[in-house]
Every structure is written in structure tokens, then in C-alpha cells.
Design an enzyme around this catalytic site. Structure first.
Site, PDB file in Angstrom:
ATOM      1  N   GLU A  69      -6.158 -10.625  -1.297  1.00 25.80           N
ATOM      2  CA  GLU A  69      -6.972 -10.737   0.080  1.00 25.80           C
ATOM      3  C   GLU A  69      -8.024 -10.181  -0.137  1.00 25.80           C
ATOM      4  O   GLU A  69      -8.805  -9.449  -0.025  1.00 25.80           O
ATOM      5  CB  GLU A  69      -6.553  -9.516   1.171  1.00 25.80           C
ATOM      6  CG  GLU A  69      -5.202  -9.074   1.330  1.00 25.80           C
ATOM      7  CD  GLU A  69      -4.415  -8.055   2.325  1.00 25.80           C
ATOM      8  OE1 GLU A  69      -4.970  -7.292   2.147  1.00 25.80           O
ATOM      9  OE2 GLU A  69      -3.327  -8.253   2.037  1.00 25.80           O
ATOM     10  N   GLU A 108       1.182  -0.950  -0.060  1.00 28.57           N
ATOM     11  CA  GLU A 108       0.674   0.498  -0.084  1.00 28.57           C
ATOM     12  C   GLU A 108       0.798   1.302  -0.154  1.00 28.57           C
ATOM     13  O   GLU A 108       0.518   2.245   0.654  1.00 28.57           O
ATOM     14  CB  GLU A 108      -0.905   0.104   1.601  1.00 28.57           C
ATOM     15  CG  GLU A 108      -1.716  -0.842   0.999  1.00 28.57           C
ATOM     16  CD  GLU A 108      -2.848  -1.051   2.223  1.00 28.57           C
ATOM     17  OE1 GLU A 108      -2.714  -0.331   3.057  1.00 28.57           O
ATOM     18  OE2 GLU A 108      -3.348  -2.211   2.291  1.00 28.57           O
ATOM     19  N   HIS A 139     -10.519  -6.362  -2.014  1.00 34.87           N
ATOM     20  CA  HIS A 139     -11.502  -6.067  -0.696  1.00 34.87           C
ATOM     21  C   HIS A 139     -12.239  -5.059  -1.516  1.00 34.87           C
ATOM     22  O   HIS A 139     -12.172  -4.372  -1.892  1.00 34.87           O
ATOM     23  CB  HIS A 139     -10.338  -5.037   0.498  1.00 34.87           C
ATOM     24  CG  HIS A 139      -9.503  -5.751   0.780  1.00 34.87           C
ATOM     25  ND1 HIS A 139     -10.295  -6.886   1.813  1.00 34.87           N
ATOM     26  CD2 HIS A 139      -8.503  -5.763   1.698  1.00 34.87           C
ATOM     27  CE1 HIS A 139      -9.223  -7.238   2.614  1.00 34.87           C
ATOM     28  NE2 HIS A 139      -7.580  -6.550   2.034  1.00 34.87           N
ATOM     29  N   ASP A 149     -12.085 -10.342  -0.406  1.00 35.09           N
ATOM     30  CA  ASP A 149     -13.152 -10.615   0.428  1.00 35.09           C
ATOM     31  C   ASP A 149     -14.326  -9.530  -0.463  1.00 35.09           C
ATOM     32  O   ASP A 149     -13.956  -8.733  -0.598  1.00 35.09           O
ATOM     33  CB  ASP A 149     -13.774 -10.410   1.908  1.00 35.09           C
ATOM     34  CG  ASP A 149     -12.455  -8.953   2.620  1.00 35.09           C
ATOM     35  OD1 ASP A 149     -12.270  -8.233   1.559  1.00 35.09           O
ATOM     36  OD2 ASP A 149     -12.544  -9.307   3.051  1.00 35.09           O
ATOM     37  N   ASN A 187       2.228  -5.088  -3.245  1.00 32.53           N
ATOM     38  CA  ASN A 187       0.757  -5.230  -2.892  1.00 32.53           C
ATOM     39  C   ASN A 187       0.071  -4.425  -2.054  1.00 32.53           C
ATOM     40  O   ASN A 187       0.484  -3.549  -1.761  1.00 32.53           O
ATOM     41  CB  ASN A 187       0.234  -6.263  -1.224  1.00 32.53           C
ATOM     42  CG  ASN A 187      -0.485  -7.282  -1.377  1.00 32.53           C
ATOM     43  OD1 ASN A 187      -1.127  -7.733  -2.234  1.00 32.53           O
ATOM     44  ND2 ASN A 187      -1.028  -6.916   0.110  1.00 32.53           N
TER      45      ASN A 187
HETATM   46  C1  XIL Z   1      -6.106  -6.115   8.379  1.00 33.16           C
HETATM   47  C2  XIL Z   1      -5.854  -7.445   9.424  1.00 33.16           C
HETATM   48  O1  XIL Z   1      -7.496  -8.423   8.713  1.00 33.16           O
HETATM   49  C3  XIL Z   1      -7.540  -7.544  10.926  1.00 33.16           C
HETATM   50  O2  XIL Z   1      -6.662  -8.664  11.319  1.00 33.16           O
HETATM   51  C4  XIL Z   1      -5.648  -6.457  11.082  1.00 33.16           C
HETATM   52  O3  XIL Z   1      -7.046  -5.849  12.552  1.00 33.16           O
HETATM   53  C5  XIL Z   1      -5.747  -5.101  10.870  1.00 33.16           C
HETATM   54  O4  XIL Z   1      -5.221  -5.629   9.561  1.00 33.16           O
HETATM   55  N1  XIL Z   1      -4.682  -4.901   3.597  1.00 33.16           N
HETATM   56  C6  XIL Z   1      -3.810  -5.539   4.143  1.00 33.16           C
HETATM   57  C7  XIL Z   1      -3.848  -6.637   5.250  1.00 33.16           C
HETATM   58  O5  XIL Z   1      -2.998  -5.230   3.788  1.00 33.16           O
HETATM   59  O6  XIL Z   1      -2.550  -6.308   6.392  1.00 33.16           O
HETATM   60  C8  XIL Z   1      -5.316  -5.493   6.028  1.00 33.16           C
HETATM   61  O7  XIL Z   1      -5.392  -7.381   7.585  1.00 33.16           O
HETATM   62  C9  XIL Z   1      -6.602  -5.610   5.149  1.00 33.16           C
HETATM   63  C10 XIL Z   1      -6.136  -4.677   5.165  1.00 33.16           C
END
Ligand code: XIL
Length: 397
Positions: free
Chosen positions: A304, A198, A275, A306, A239
């Protein structure tokens, strides 16, 4: 080790900005201001059960068992992080059914929090590998690969690092030692590392992080070189979120990777977090976006995934919401299956009970493949169907 308050607050701010910016990305008028379901309310009821198992498949066909050879279907493994502040316990060590499913359903795992700085490097010069070791040992026992997440980020950093008032030279040294130590410890055991996470804002400008502010953009190439020194076999990824489609931010990454490759910096992949929210339109040009990275000669992966939603007042997603969610999951996986260098697709948790979403997006939830009680949702069956189809030689989607 508990998630620090400061970094937790930072993480919430990040999540909220993710909501806001996703709106800009897709521009189709989502309203994040819906009535909220707070994380400490009782879990949503399980929607009525229907057998959605795709034709020709059996309930015993898990995701990994139907995936094409060489394709990695993964999950984040919870067990700490925000869960310690939530009314759910650490599932990896307490929920036997959850733990068992990780091995049955997936052939890749990502520690959701335990390789982040605040967990693995809680005090200057003090490392705590215990929890990450547990997950990596589990992966070995279950014939899974591991994605390492992450080596330089702006969230979940320990206070000693964020507030330490270090000089640029000291920070450079601290980052180099951290990468050498953490990547070195797991040499040969982590297939892919998210080296930096990020680093751009949505308008493609560099995010003002401790790393960027002290070291400038060169820290990315340095981090990649140090990771490569510590584990020459590991695939090194960059990422980010909101980079599913072709937009200003994904283009900034594309140009950066082009420059890194031109300078012979070891970079092997671009990780698209995935996401999504059904409150927004599905991002455009996902496959074309992956293809342009592929054409540069780097791998791509969804890291990641969802798909969250604003829940109705009773907390139970509607059939229409679940269908739309299934469609979004399927469209991301389909794009990946259609692109040669995309052979890894990770979901950010597979059961709603332990998802980060309700804690970070107060009105939203139901973002994963299984509802409470580990019931498979339409999204699960859509992934199962697409993986099986790809295995038997069909197109992704
Ligand atoms: C999130 C986790 O799911 C949580 O448990 C934590 O408290 C905060 O981070 N982008 C990312 C991940 O790269 O590391 C994040 O994960 C979600 C957003």
C-alpha cells in the site's frame, strides 16, 4: 453501498494513530500539527512540468512495461469507500483516463475498498460482489493479477458485525463462512490475499479487535486454514503498517510467522503496507527486515505504498518535497528488488486526486506518483528508473 459512518469514524481514528505512531517508529520529530488543507478545498495546483524521464527511457515506457519479468507492480483501484464522502466521484467507473492508465501502468491491482467486510458483506448472510467483480473482470481483461484485501480487520466492518453481540462460537462461524464464501468465489482469480490486517499495536501487543477479543490469537491460524481450504493456490499474506523496518511490531509478526510455520499453518507472505510520510525519517533496516522474512521462507511484498507530506499554504509541493518523496518511494522499491522473495510492489493509488490521504490526514496530501492532471512526478520516474535497471540486470539500489 456506502461506507458506514461508524466505521468511517473508526478509520479516521486509525489514520490518526498511524500519524502518531509513525512518529514513534522513526523518532525524528515530525509535527503533525501543521496548518490544514481540508479535503473539500479545491485540488492542489499542478506543479510546473519538467521532463524527468530517465535516460534511455521513453515517455511511452510505463511501469509495467519496464518491470523485470515476473515482478508485479500494482495499484489500489479506487471507486467507492471514502471517495463517496469526498468531492470526487468513483473514478474507476467515471474517469476514463484514470481507468485506462490502470491497465497501461500496472500488472497487479488491489480493490481499495470493495473486498472489505462493509462493502462485500453489508448485512448478515447478504453478500454484494458487484463492485469487486468489476475490478476483477478488468484485471482479467488487462492481464493483471489481483491482491485481495482483506478478510479480517478492525476497520470498515459493518454495524451488524460490530454491534451484533455474538458469542465466540457464533463469531467463529461467521468468520469461517465469510472466508469460505469470499475466497471461494474468487478461487483461481486472486493471486494474493491479505488474510488478516493490522493485528498488532505498535508496542507489539495484540490489538483488541472483535476477533481477538472473542477468539484469542488462534483466529489467525484458523483464518489462514479456511482461506487455504477455499483456494489452495492463493498466496496467503499477513499485512500491516509501520513494519517497514525492524521494530517491535515487525518482530512480533516475525515471531508469529515462525510459530505458524512450525505448526504447518498455510502462510505464504508478509505484506508491508508502506504508508510513509516525508515529515519523518526514512525507516531503518528495510532491506534487512525483508531479508529476515525471506529467510523464514515466506514471500514479502509492499502492499500500500504512498508517501505523504504536509503541503505548503498554496497546496503545491516544493521541488525538495517531491525529491524526498521520490527518494522514499525508490528506497522501498530498491529494497524489494534486492530481496529474492519480494516480487510485488503496490502503490495505494497512483494519482493524488483520488488518494485517501487528504481525507484521513487533514494537513497532508500529494502522496502518490502523479499529480492532478495525471502528470508524472519525480517519484514515478524513480520507480520507472529502478524497474528498468532491475530488468536489465542491475542491482535495486
Ligand atoms: C483506506 C482506503 O484507502 C480508504 O478509501 C478507506 O476509506 C479507508 O481505508 N490500511 C489499509 C487500507 O489496510 O485498507 C486502508 O485503506 C489504508 C490503511
Amino acid at each position: 453501498m456506502r461506507a458506514g459512518r461508524t466505521s468511517r469514524t473508526i478509520a479516521i481514528v486509525l489514520a490518526l494513530s498511524l500519524v502518531a505512531t509513525a512518529c514513534g517508529d522513526t523518532g525524528d520529530g515530525a509535527d503533525p500539527e501543521e496548518p490544514s488543507r481540508s479535503p473539500d478545498m479545491p485540488p492542489a495546483a499542478t506543479p510546473p512540468e519538467r521532463d524527468h524521464t530517465p535516460d534511455g527511457l521513453d515517455e511511452r515506457d510505463t511501469l509495467r512495461s519496464v518491470a523485470p519479468d515476473g515482478f508485479r507492480i500494482g495499484t489500489a483501484v479506487a471507486g467507492g469507500g471514502h471517495h463517496e464522502d469526498q468531492p470526487v466521484s468513483d473514478p474507476f467507473n467515471t474517469d476514463e483516463q484514470y481507468r485506462e492508465l490502470i491497465g497501461k501502468e500496472f500488472n497487479s491491482v488491489t480493490p481499495e475498498n470493495h473486498l472489505k467486510w462493509e462493502m462485500v458483506h453489508p448485512e448478515q448472510g447478504v453478500y454484494d460482489f458487484e463492485r469487486a467483480d468489476e475490478i476483477i473482470a478488468y484485471a482479467r481483461e488487462h492481464d493483471q493479477v489481483v491482491r485481495g484485501h482483506t478478510l479480517a480487520w478492525h476497520n470498515q466492518n459493518p454495524a451488524w458485525l460490530e454491534e451484533g453481540d455474538f458469542s465466540a462460537d457464533q463469531l467463529r462461524e461467521i468468520l469461517r463462512d465469510h472466508i469460505h464464501t469470499v475466497v471461494g468465489r474468487y478461487q483461481g482469480q486472486i493471486q494474493q490475499w491479505d488474510v488478516v490486517n493490522e493485528i498488532f499495536d505498535d508496542d507489539a501487543s495484540w490489538r483488541g479487535t472483535i476477533w481477538y477479543e472473542a477468539l484469542g490469537p488462534d483466529y489467525v491460524a484458523d483464518a489462514l486454514r479456511w482461506a487455504h481450504e477455499a483456494d489452495p493456490e492463493a498466496l496467503l499474506f499477513l499485512n500491516d503498517y509501520n513494519v517497514e523496518g525492524i521494530n517491535a511490531k515487525s518482530t512480533a509478526w516475525y515471531e508469529l510467522i515462525q510459530d505458524l510455520l512450525a505448526d504447518d499453518v498455510p502462510v505464504h507472505g508478509f505484506g508491508v503496507q508502506g504508508h510513509l510520510s516525508i515529515e519523518f525519517g526514512f525507516p531503518g533496516d528495510v532491506q534487512a527486515n525483508l531479508e529476515r522474512f525471506d529467510a523464514l521462507g515466506v514471500k514479502t511484498a509492499f502492499t500500500e505504498v504512498d508517501v505523504r507530506m504536509v503541503l505548503p499554504d498554496d497546496g503545491v509541493p516544493t521541488e525538495a518535497q517531491l525529491e524526498r518523496q521520490a527518494d522514499d518511494f525508490g528506497r522501498l522499491l530498491g529494497a524489494c528488488l534486492n530481496v529474492e522473495g519480494c516480487d510485488s510492489f503496490t502503490v495505494w493509488g497512483f494519482v493524488d486526486t483520488y488518494s485517501w490521504v487528504p481525507a484521513f490526514f487533514p494537513d497532508q496530501g500529494a502522496a502518490t506518483l502523479m499529480s492532478e492532471g495525471l502528470t508524472r512526478k519525480p517519484a514515478y520516474h524513480e520507480l520507472q528508473r529502478l524497474l528498468a535497471q532491475a530488468r536489465s540486470g542491475g542491482e535495486g539500489r
